[in-house]
Design an enzyme around this catalytic site. Structure first.
Site, PDB file in Angstrom:
ATOM      1  N   ALA A 101       0.867  -1.186   0.000  1.00  0.00           N
ATOM      2  CA  ALA A 101       0.000   0.000   0.000  1.00  0.00           C
ATOM      3  C   ALA A 101       0.899   1.230   0.000  1.00  0.00           C
ATOM      4  CB  ALA A 101      -0.907   0.004   1.228  1.00  0.00           C
ATOM      5  N   LYS A 102       0.331   2.372  -0.278  1.00  0.00           N
ATOM      6  CA  LYS A 102       1.076   3.638  -0.165  1.00  0.00           C
ATOM      7  C   LYS A 102       0.054   4.758  -0.067  1.00  0.00           C
ATOM      8  CE  LYS A 102       5.480   4.807  -0.212  1.00  0.00           C
ATOM      9  NZ  LYS A 102       6.573   4.031   0.371  1.00  0.00           N
ATOM     10  N   GLY A 103       0.441   5.833   0.579  1.00  0.00           N
ATOM     11  CA  GLY A 103      -0.496   6.948   0.707  1.00  0.00           C
ATOM     12  C   GLY A 103       0.229   8.264   0.841  1.00  0.00           C
ATOM     13  N   ASP A 142       7.050   8.110   5.775  1.00  0.00           N
ATOM     14  CA  ASP A 142       7.707   8.190   4.480  1.00  0.00           C
ATOM     15  C   ASP A 142       8.246   9.616   4.375  1.00  0.00           C
ATOM     16  OD1 ASP A 142       8.083   8.265   1.488  1.00  0.00           O
ATOM     17  OD2 ASP A 142       7.136   6.311   1.609  1.00  0.00           O
TER      18      ASP A 142
END
Length: 411
Positions: A101-103, A142
């Site tokens: 996943a990434k956001g 991040d």
């Protein structure tokens, strides 16, 4: 080539080598879920500001989805999509039970106060709290975020779901963060570099390194490589670039960056043009900043014999082709920088067990995972007669494809 096109290209090449069914290939490429939310907050001066938040949940065949949250002006759907997909393959290469996943939020964190960042994080968490969770999707820090951001997310999430330390990783130690997490990606880069050099009958001692990017990953990698006898001859960050062919005093540089928030003005090395750091004379280049920095424009000028990808997607596929002809060995991002997500996994495990490990144990386990990962990667290179990048992609894609089929894909 943008990050999504490059990632899709690598995936398709790996899929072809593995002989995957075309319908399965298409299924693996499509994200499980894409989330886009509006986040409006009152600023300190009383005015309202609106931001767009994203979360792409790519795949959960092997376990809960996992990936960072970045605060950056250039956060956009294609990039988030590519990074989420990369996380799926990266967690599979590392052999940890996660999907990808990434956001992120499209904002410039340097233009927001601490209280504005807190409000923004809490609003974002309120919008996605029922779509993340300990066994669903576990965010992490991040670019532009850190342990404090995770503390706010944990607190906001816990208001809805009760105390849930395992819902985010990269937390402050006092809230259940893991010892060794801060250094994990940089330490993983060290272990990955050692594994690769070992394969070539070399060691870190005496090798000349250039590190592009001196944030968390670059600075820890520099410190640990320096301790092992590596000579760091050039470094860059957002404030500037420096070189010293006799080796930079890393401890003095770390002190300087702590006090001055960047390497600019460091007097133990000569200032050089920011873009030229990648083409400085060295044995090993570690790009540890943004993606797409090594491309067909500069690939021919790069003098390093080895490139260790500390950043996500720093090398364009066109540059890969040039390096292949030049005989430059690239250790790909989905293996080389997986130390961070591996120790995030250790943090999640510790939170679920309610039992914390000492730092020595964390570092020892990380070394085991990185060493085993390299061995698995080399096996795939032998099986498919391919380079390290395709070895890593075939390894990751194959593990996800197998899990997908075993779970009853298409039934």
């Amino acid at each position: 080539m943008n990050a999504l096109a490059a990632t899709n290209r690598n995936f398709k090449l790996a899929s072809r080598l593995l002989g995957l069914d075309s319908k399965l290939e298409k299924s693996l490429l499509i994200p499980f879920r894409e989330i886009k939310v509006e986040c409006t907050i009152p600023k300190d001066d009383g005015t309202l500001a609106s931001f767009i938040g994203f979360r792409v949940q790519h795949d959960n065949a092997r376990g809960p989805m996992k990936g960072g949250i970045r605060y950056h002006p250039e956060v956009e759907p294609d990039e988030v999509n590519a990074l989420a997909q990369l996380m799926t393959w990266k967690t599979a290469v590392a052999k940890i039970p996660y999907g990808g996943a990434k956001g992120g939020i499209g904002c410039d964190p340097s233009e927001l106060s601490i209280s504005e960042l807190e409000r923004l994080t809490r609003v974002f968490t309120q919008k996605i709290h029922d779509l993340i969770g300990i066994h669903t999707d576990v965010p992490a820090p991040d670019m532009g975020t850190g342990p404090q951001t995770m503390a706010w997310m944990l607190d906001e999430y816990s208001k809805f779901h009760g105390h849930s330390p395992a819902v985010v990783t990269g937390k402050p130690i006092d809230l259940g963060g893991s010892l060794g997490r801060d250094a994990a990606t940089g330490r993983g880069v060290l272990f990955a570099t050692e594994a690769l050099l070992n394969e070539h009958g070399k060691s870190i001692s005496g090798q000349r390194f250039v590190i592009q990017g001196f944030g968390n990953v670059g600075s820890w990698a520099a410190k640990l490589i320096n301790e092992k006898g590596g000579k760091i001859v050039a470094v860059s960050d957002v404030t500037g670039a420096i070189k010293n062919k006799n080796g930079i005093d890393i401890y003095s540089l770390l002190e300087h960056t702590e006090e001055n928030r960047g390497i600019k003005g460091f007097d133990g090395a000569d200032s050089i043009d920011h873009d030229s750091v990648l083409v400085e004379d060295c044995d090993i280049l570690i790009p540890a900043a943004l993606g797409g920095v090594i491309n067909r424009e500069n690939a021919n000028e790069i003098k390093a014999k080895f490139i260790i990808e500390g950043a996500n997607h720093p090398t364009d596929p066109e540059a890969d082709e040039i390096f292949k002809k030049k005989g430059v060995v690239i250790l790909p991002d989905i293996y080389a920088n997986s130390g961070g997500v591996t120790v995030s996994y250790f943090e999640w495990v510790q939170n679920i067990q309610g039992f914390m490990w000492d730092e020595e144990n964390v570092n020892k386990e990380l070394q085991n995972y990185m060493t085993r990962g390299f061995k698995d990667l080399k096996e795939m290179c032998k099986t498919h007669s391919c380079d390290l990048r395709m070895g890593a992609f075939t390894l990751g894609v194959n593990r996800v494809a197998q899990a997908t089929v075993i779970r009853g894909w298409g039934s």
